[in-house]
Design an enzyme around this catalytic site. Structure first.
Site, mmCIF file in Angstrom:
data_model
loop_
_atom_site.group_PDB
_atom_site.id
_atom_site.type_symbol
_atom_site.label_atom_id
_atom_site.label_comp_id
_atom_site.label_asym_id
_atom_site.label_seq_id
_atom_site.Cartn_x
_atom_site.Cartn_y
_atom_site.Cartn_z
ATOM 1 N N VAL A 199 2.825 -12.503 50.589
ATOM 2 C CA VAL A 199 4.026 -12.818 51.364
ATOM 3 C C VAL A 199 4.459 -14.266 51.121
ATOM 4 C CG1 VAL A 199 5.011 -12.955 53.681
ATOM 5 C CG2 VAL A 199 3.425 -11.100 53.119
ATOM 6 N N GLU A 232 -5.764 -2.704 51.047
ATOM 7 C CA GLU A 232 -6.693 -3.786 50.723
ATOM 8 C C GLU A 232 -7.998 -3.181 50.184
ATOM 9 O OE1 GLU A 232 -6.122 -7.154 51.354
ATOM 10 O OE2 GLU A 232 -4.087 -6.492 51.788
ATOM 11 N N LYS A 252 0.869 -3.420 65.675
ATOM 12 C CA LYS A 252 2.336 -3.357 65.652
ATOM 13 C C LYS A 252 2.861 -2.627 66.887
ATOM 14 C CE LYS A 252 2.386 -3.346 60.605
ATOM 15 N NZ LYS A 252 2.368 -2.457 59.436
ATOM 16 N N ASP A 276 -4.074 -1.857 62.131
ATOM 17 C CA ASP A 276 -2.768 -2.401 61.758
ATOM 18 C C ASP A 276 -1.638 -1.739 62.571
ATOM 19 O OD1 ASP A 276 -1.101 -3.890 59.524
ATOM 20 O OD2 ASP A 276 -0.285 -1.859 59.608
ATOM 21 N N GLY A 326 5.327 -5.201 51.727
ATOM 22 C CA GLY A 326 5.697 -5.789 50.445
ATOM 23 C C GLY A 326 6.153 -7.226 50.634
ATOM 24 N N ILE A 350 12.693 -4.278 58.310
ATOM 25 C CA ILE A 350 13.536 -3.670 59.364
ATOM 26 C C ILE A 350 13.627 -4.658 60.534
ATOM 27 C CG2 ILE A 350 13.881 -1.695 60.885
ATOM 28 C CD1 ILE A 350 11.843 -0.144 59.197
HETATM 29 N N1 NAP Z 1 1.474 -7.978 52.345
HETATM 30 C C1 NAP Z 1 2.391 -7.362 53.090
HETATM 31 O O1 NAP Z 1 3.092 -6.447 52.627
HETATM 32 C C2 NAP Z 1 2.585 -7.759 54.533
HETATM 33 C C3 NAP Z 1 3.629 -7.169 55.269
HETATM 34 C C4 NAP Z 1 3.841 -7.576 56.593
HETATM 35 C C5 NAP Z 1 3.023 -8.529 57.158
HETATM 36 N N2 NAP Z 1 1.999 -9.069 56.436
HETATM 37 C C6 NAP Z 1 1.173 -10.084 57.066
HETATM 38 O O2 NAP Z 1 1.389 -11.328 56.424
HETATM 39 C C7 NAP Z 1 0.208 -12.112 56.448
HETATM 40 C C8 NAP Z 1 -0.162 -12.507 55.016
HETATM 41 O O3 NAP Z 1 -0.372 -11.343 54.252
HETATM 42 P P1 NAP Z 1 -0.554 -11.407 52.658
HETATM 43 O O4 NAP Z 1 -0.523 -9.986 52.205
HETATM 44 O O5 NAP Z 1 0.387 -12.380 52.057
HETATM 45 O O6 NAP Z 1 -2.043 -11.969 52.558
HETATM 46 P P2 NAP Z 1 -2.786 -12.561 51.267
HETATM 47 O O7 NAP Z 1 -2.111 -12.113 50.025
HETATM 48 O O8 NAP Z 1 -4.224 -12.267 51.436
HETATM 49 O O9 NAP Z 1 -2.541 -14.143 51.390
HETATM 50 C C9 NAP Z 1 -3.220 -14.939 52.317
HETATM 51 C C10 NAP Z 1 -2.998 -16.398 51.951
HETATM 52 O O10 NAP Z 1 -3.639 -17.210 52.937
HETATM 53 C C11 NAP Z 1 -4.396 -18.234 52.249
HETATM 54 N N3 NAP Z 1 -5.509 -18.635 53.088
HETATM 55 C C12 NAP Z 1 -6.565 -17.902 53.500
HETATM 56 N N4 NAP Z 1 -7.386 -18.635 54.278
HETATM 57 C C13 NAP Z 1 -6.832 -19.872 54.357
HETATM 58 C C14 NAP Z 1 -7.180 -21.081 54.984
HETATM 59 N N5 NAP Z 1 -8.306 -21.174 55.698
HETATM 60 N N6 NAP Z 1 -6.371 -22.159 54.860
HETATM 61 C C15 NAP Z 1 -5.233 -22.087 54.128
HETATM 62 N N7 NAP Z 1 -4.837 -20.949 53.496
HETATM 63 C C16 NAP Z 1 -5.626 -19.873 53.604
HETATM 64 C C17 NAP Z 1 -4.841 -17.589 50.967
HETATM 65 O O11 NAP Z 1 -5.155 -18.631 50.050
HETATM 66 P P3 NAP Z 1 -5.567 -18.321 48.518
HETATM 67 O O12 NAP Z 1 -4.304 -17.877 47.848
HETATM 68 O O13 NAP Z 1 -6.056 -19.622 48.005
HETATM 69 O O14 NAP Z 1 -6.627 -17.230 48.578
HETATM 70 C C18 NAP Z 1 -3.589 -16.787 50.588
HETATM 71 O O15 NAP Z 1 -2.691 -17.614 49.894
HETATM 72 C C19 NAP Z 1 -0.847 -11.261 57.169
HETATM 73 O O16 NAP Z 1 -0.840 -11.592 58.535
HETATM 74 C C20 NAP Z 1 -0.320 -9.839 56.974
HETATM 75 O O17 NAP Z 1 -0.757 -8.950 57.990
HETATM 76 C C21 NAP Z 1 1.775 -8.716 55.130
#
Ligand code: NAP
Length: 319
Positions: free
Chosen positions: A15, A187, A202, A198, A299, A135
């Site tokens: 994200v 994941e 929501k 999850d 996404g 949405i």
């Molecule tokens: N993916 C989706 O489609 C989606 C949709 C809706 C909501 N969300 C929500 O959005 C959020 C992020 O999701 P994501 O899919 O983007 O997760 P992700 O790909 O796992 O990214 C997490 C990020 O957080 C960083 N991080 C982890 N621990 C940290 C720390 N202690 N200090 C600083 N940075 C740290 C990671 O760093 P590194 O890059 O160095 O590992 C990574 O860049 C979550 O709450 C998820 O539920 C995601």
């Protein structure tokens, strides 16, 4: 145009990277929508050595370097989970920053504490991206404040929809789950999706908004999708139905009952027609009747769309 608004990203994964790319690719559009220049100042990550496609964006492993920067007005938290995200939200409010997040788990669990911290700091907490990504469901739900809610029902988790629809093509549960992981829908640890956490987070956020008070996710009855059998999927099909991982809240006269789990839906229903990351949510209320929302529920770009909508709304309201 008036003063520049500084934005910091905490997290630069799926994200966060989409948000950073949007700042790089459509800066003029964002500035025009906000009515003032928006500047992405930097991003905090866990591992500095990871290769990232984010141009010359400054990256740090110390989120407090960004939180302490007086040029930052809005903090976007897209790390996920409760630790360290929870402490970072509070630290941001203590420093007078607004917070935008996609973190459904944190918002669902810490609803009261986060809202109180924002109120005390006279700053905004916005989380449009936490439910159904692109949405604008949070905004829509807020607009229903005059109505008495009756039912919320729908698909709030794309991974489980994908698994169910792949099982209709003959795959077993384990093979469908493996495919979802390989394609990046689930994941490596799929617990949050297939065991219903999850969807429960929501649903708890939607109920909390509709009722105007915290509905804790522990009060959502969860049934896992694990072990869904090919026979169950076939039997549904013989009744012109499909199995979908449904989130349901019934707002009774006394208590609200909420559950997430596999249930049968008619093939011809919007839920039956969904087969991937599409979310479908129906909200029924006394004044507004039956509203159906549908669109990309996951996404990077779909989630970034909601996050940036929140950022723009805050920037427009800043004096
Ligand atoms: N993916 C989706 O489609 C989606 C949709 C809706 C909501 N969300 C929500 O959005 C959020 C992020 O999701 P994501 O899919 O983007 O997760 P992700 O790909 O796992 O990214 C997490 C990020 O957080 C960083 N991080 C982890 N621990 C940290 C720390 N202690 N200090 C600083 N940075 C740290 C990671 O760093 P590194 O890059 O160095 O590992 C990574 O860049 C979550 O709450 C998820 O539920 C995601």
């Amino acid at each position: 145009m008036s003063t520049q608004v500084g934005v910091a990203l905490l997290g630069l994964g799926t994200v966060g990277s989409s948000v950073a790319r949007a700042f790089a690719d459509r800066g003029k559009r964002l500035d025009a929508a906000a009515g003032r220049p928006l500047r992405l100042v930097g991003a905090a990550v866990r591992d500095r050595r990871k290769a990232r496609d984010v141009g010359d964006l400054a990256v740090t492993t110390d989120p407090f370097r960004l939180l302490d920067d007086p040029g930052i007005h809005i903090v976007i938290e897209v790390i996920g989970g409760t630790s360290p995200a929870r402490d970072l939200h509070f630290a941001a409010f203590e420093r007078g920053r607004h917070v935008v997040t996609a973190n459904k788990e944190l918002v669902a669990k810490e609803w009261n504490a986060l809202h109180e911290a924002a109120k005390l700091a006279k700053r905004e907490l916005r989380f449009e991206a936490a439910v159904a990504a692109a949405i604008p469901l949070i905004a829509a739900t807020r607009m229903l404040a005059a109505s008495r809610p009756r039912v919320v029902r729908g698909l709030l988790n794309g991974t489980t929809t994908y698994i169910c629809s792949r099982m209709e093509s003959g795959l077993g549960f384990d093979a469908a789950l493996e495919e979802a992981i390989a394609k990046g829908y689930a994941e490596a640890d799929p617990t949050a999706d297939v065991d219903g956490f999850d969807a429960a987070y929501k649903l708890s956020i939607l109920i909390s908004l509709l009722e105007g008070r915290h509905f804790h996710p522990d009060n959502v009855r969860r049934t896992t999708l694990r072990g869904l059998s090919a026979d169950t999927v076939k039997a549904a099909s013989s009744r012109d139905a499909k199995v979908r991982y449904l989130a349901t809240a019934d707002f009774g006269e006394r208590a609200t009952k909420a559950r997430v789990g596999p249930e049968e839906v008619p093939i011809a229903s919007p839920e039956g027609a969904a087969d991937g990351p599409t979310n479908v949510v129906t909200i029924e209320t006394d004044l507004a009747g039956r509203l159906v929302f549908s669109g990309p529920g996951a996404g990077g770009d779909a989630t970034a769309s909601a996050i940036l909508g929140d950022v723009i709304a805050i920037a427009r309201a800043m004096r």
